[in-house]
Design an enzyme around this catalytic site. Structure first.
Site, short mmCIF file in Angstrom:
data_model
loop_
_atom_site.label_atom_id
_atom_site.label_comp_id
_atom_site.label_asym_id
_atom_site.label_seq_id
_atom_site.Cartn_x
_atom_site.Cartn_y
_atom_site.Cartn_z
CG ASP A 1 -2.07 0.91 1.12
OD1 ASP A 1 -2.14 1.66 0.14
OD2 ASP A 1 -2.94 0.89 2.03
CG ASP A 2 -0.21 4.77 -0.03
OD1 ASP A 2 -1.01 4.28 -0.86
OD2 ASP A 2 -0.53 5.64 0.79
CB CYS B 1 -6.43 2.71 -1.56
SG CYS B 1 -4.90 3.16 -0.71
NE ARG C 1 -5.69 -1.33 -1.80
CZ ARG C 1 -4.69 -1.88 -1.10
NH1 ARG C 1 -4.81 -3.10 -0.63
NH2 ARG C 1 -3.60 -1.20 -0.85
CE LYS D 1 -5.96 0.04 1.80
NZ LYS D 1 -5.32 1.36 1.87
CG HIS E 1 -9.70 0.55 0.91
ND1 HIS E 1 -8.72 1.50 0.83
CD2 HIS E 1 -10.83 1.21 1.30
CE1 HIS E 1 -9.21 2.68 1.17
NE2 HIS E 1 -10.50 2.52 1.46
CB SER F 1 -6.64 3.23 4.70
OG SER F 1 -6.69 3.10 3.30
CG HIS G 1 -1.86 3.86 3.63
ND1 HIS G 1 -2.27 4.66 4.67
CD2 HIS G 1 -2.69 4.15 2.60
CE1 HIS G 1 -3.30 5.40 4.27
NE2 HIS G 1 -3.57 5.12 3.01
CG ASP H 1 -2.22 0.78 -3.14
OD1 ASP H 1 -1.06 1.20 -2.91
OD2 ASP H 1 -3.20 1.19 -2.51
CG ASN H 2 -1.57 4.30 -4.24
OD1 ASN H 2 -2.63 3.84 -3.80
ND2 ASN H 2 -0.65 4.83 -3.46
CE LYS I 1 -2.99 7.50 -1.35
NZ LYS I 1 -3.01 6.81 -0.04
MG MG Z 1 -2.59 2.94 -1.53
#
Ligand code: MG
Length: 475
Positions: free
Chosen positions: A36-37, A76, A80, A129, A131, A154, A222, A274-275, A295
C-alpha cells in the site's frame, strides 16, 4: 456457503487421495503481495540505497523485474478493484478510496481473481487490507476467498487520524466477515504486517497438497507507519525504512514457507504496489525516485510501481522486462496459467505470459494504457514510449513544506495542460513535447477517444457506454 457444503459432501464420499488434485508445474500456486503506497524507488532492486531489502532483491535476481509496470489509477480502492477484476476501475464503478461509512463496494456480479482461481479448483485465501467494501456482505469471503483476516479499509481511517480525529469510527480487524478485534489499537497496528504474513505462511502449510492462491495485501507502508517493537530502529533509515525492512522480512518468511512446504518451484510469487508514494507525508512517505509526483496524480510517480515475479524454471532468473504491463493483466495471465475460464463479462487486461517468461521480442499486448482518476476523468495515457497528459487539475508538493513524523504537509493545486513526454529519454516528465509533435498527439487523441466512447470521460464530456455498477450494500 453452497461451495463449502458441496466440498464437505464430496469429502464424505470420496477416498482421500482423490480429494485434492496436486499442483503441477503447469498449474502453479499463485501468491500475490500487494503493498500500500509503496513508491517506485522504495526497494533496493529499484534504486533505494538508505536501507536494505535483501529478500525482495533476491526475488528480483531469481525472477523478473518489470521496469514499466502500472496500476490503473493512483489511489487505493480503485487500484485494488482493477487488480482483482482485470478491468479498469472505471469499468467496474469503483473510484477513489472508500470510507468506512459508505455502503459502496465491489459488485458481486464481477468475477474476482479469487473466484477465477476457485473455479479452477484452487484453495483461496487473503490477509491484509481489503478496501473494496466495509459491510459484512462485501467481505472478501463473499468475493471468492475461502478465508480472510484483515482490515476493511486503510489503517489511517481510525480515531487517531492526524487531521480528522473525529472523522472515523473504531477500526476493526476482520476474520471472515466479522470483527475479531473491534477496536484496533496502536499496539495491534504494530503487529499487523507480521500477523498477515503469518496467516499466509499458515495457509501455505495447510494447502500445500492442492493448488492455492493467496492474496497478501500489507496495509504498509501506508501511514500511520507501524512495525513490531523489536524491529523499530533496525533499518537505520527512520520509521519508513523500518516498515520497508519489515515488509521485506515478511516476504522472506513467505519464500521460506514455500521452500519448506516443497512447493517453491511450482509457485508463482508476484510483488507490487497499489499506487505511488504519499508525498505529503514527507519522511513517512516513500520515494518515486526519478519519476514525477506520487499518489493521487497520473504522472508516472503515481501510477508506475515496482513489480517482481518469481517462478523458478519458468521465469528466467534476472529478467528485466521494460515492456509496459499493468495490474489489470494479472487476472487474464493467471487464468491462462491456471487453466481457468476467464471472466464472462468484458475486461481490459491481457495475457502477458510472453513478457513474464521473457520470450524473445515479446511486446506489450496493449496498444495503450489509460489512467482514469477522480470522478471519471481520463487524465493520462501511455502509448509506446509516449505519455500524454490531458488538461486537468491535480496536486503537487513542489515548493511546499514537507510533512514530518506522520503529520502531512499541504499539497497545492496544479493545473496540468496538454503535455506530451517521451519516457525513453525523459522518464521524469520534465520536457513537454506537445508543441513539437501535433501528429503524435492526434494519433493518441484518436486512441483515447475510442476508450472515452467505452468508459466515458468527464474532462471531455463523453458519456460511458460500458460501465458496470458497483455494489451498494443493504447490511
Ligand atoms: Mg494505496
Amino acid at each position: 456457503m453452497r461451495m463449502r457444503t458441496l466440498a464437505a459432501l464430496i469429502a464424505l464420499t470420496l477416498p482421500a487421495p482423490l480429494l485434492a488434485a496436486p499442483a503441477t508445474p503447469d498449474r502453479p500456486n499463485v501468491v500475490v503481495i500487494f503493498c500500500d503506497d509503496l513508491g517506485y524507488a522504495d526497494l533496493g532492486c529499484f534504486g533505494a540505497t538508505n536501507y536494505a531489502t535483501p529478500n525482495l532483491d533476491r526475488m528480483a535476481a531469481e525472477g523478473a523485474k518489470f521496469t514499466d509496470f502500472y496500476v490503473a489509477t493512483a489511489v487505493c480502492s480503485a487500484s485494488r478493484a482493477a487488480l482483482l477484476t482485470g478491468s479498469y476501475h472505471e469499468r467496474v464503478g469503483i473510484r477513489g478510496a472508500l470510507g468506512p461509512r459508505t455502503n459502496v463496494g465491489l459488485s458481486h456480479a464481477e468475477t474476482t481473481m479469487a473466484e477465477m482461481f476457485r473455479s479452477a479448483g484452487y484453495a483461496t485465501g487473503m490477509a491484509g487490507k481489503w478496501h473494496l467494501g466495509a459491510r459484512p456482505s462485501q467481505s472478501p469471503i463473499h468475493h471468492g476467498f475461502d478465508e480472510f483476516l484483515g482490515l476493511p479499509y486503510s489503517g489511517d481511517m481510525w480515531p487517531h487520524h492526524p487531521e480528522h480525529p473525529e472523522g472515523y469510527p473504531k477500526l476493526p480487524l476482520i476474520e471472515g466477515d466479522r470483527p475479531a478485534i473491534a477496536d484496533v489499537t496502536a499496539e495491534i497496528q504494530k503487529s499487523l504486517t507480521t500477523r498477515f504474513a503469518a496467516r499466509a505462511v499458515d495457509f501455505i502449510g495447510r494447502n500445500k497438497d492442492r493448488p492455492f492462491f493467496f492474496y497478501l495485501a500489507p496495509n504498509m507502508p501506508h501511514v500511520p507507519l507501524f512495525v513490531r517493537d523489536d524491529n523499530a530502529g533496525k533499518s537505520g533509515a527512520g520509521a519508513y525504512g523500518d516498515v520497508i525492512r519489515e515488509i521485506d522480512e515478511a516476504v522472506g518468511s513467505i519464500l521460506s514457507a514455500l521452500r519448506e512446504a516443497g512447493v517453491d518451484d511450482r509457485t508463482l510469487v508476484v510483488f507490487t504496489s497499489d499506487n505511488g508514494p504519499w508525498l505529503s507525508y514527507g519522511d513517512h512517505g516513500g520515494s518515486a525516485g526519478p519519476l514525477r509526483e506520487g499518489k493521487g496524480t497520473s504522472y508516472e510517480g503515481g501510477v508506475r510501481v515496482p513489480f517482481l515475479a518469481r517462478w523458478p524454471g519458468h521465469i528466467p532468473a534476472g529478467l528485466v522486462q521494460p515492456q509496459p504491463a499493468a495490474t489489470i493483466d494479472l487476472l487474464p495471465t493467471f487464468a491462462a496459467i491456471a487453466g481457468a475460464e476467464p471472466p464472462a463479462p468484458q475486461i481490459d487486461g491481457l495475457d502477458i505470459r510472453p513478457l513474464l517468461f521473457g520470450e524473445p521480442d515479446a511486446r506489450s499486448p496493449h496498444e495503450a494504457l489509460f489512467f482514469y482518476y477522480g470522478a471519471g476523468e481520463l487524465q493520462a495515457m501511455r502509448l509506446g514510449k509516449w505519455k500524454l497528459m490531458f488538461p486537468h487539475e491535480t496536486r503537487t508538493m513542489l515548493g511546499q513544506a514537507p510533512g514530518r513524523g506522520g503529520t502531512p504537509g499541504k499539497y497545492r493545486p496544479l493545473a496540468v495542460g496538454l503535455e506530451l513526454y517521451d519516457l525513453d529519454s525523459d522518464v521524469g516528465e520534465t520536457n513537454n513535447l506537445a508543441a513539437q509533435h501535433p501528429e503524435i498527439i492526434a494519433r493518441l487523441q484518436q486512441t483515447a477517444d475510442a476508450m472515452r466512447a467505452r468508459l466515458g470521460d468527464r474532462l471531455t464530456g463523453h458519456a460511458p457506454a460500458e460501465v458496470r455498477p458497483a455494489d451498494t450494500a443493504r447490511d
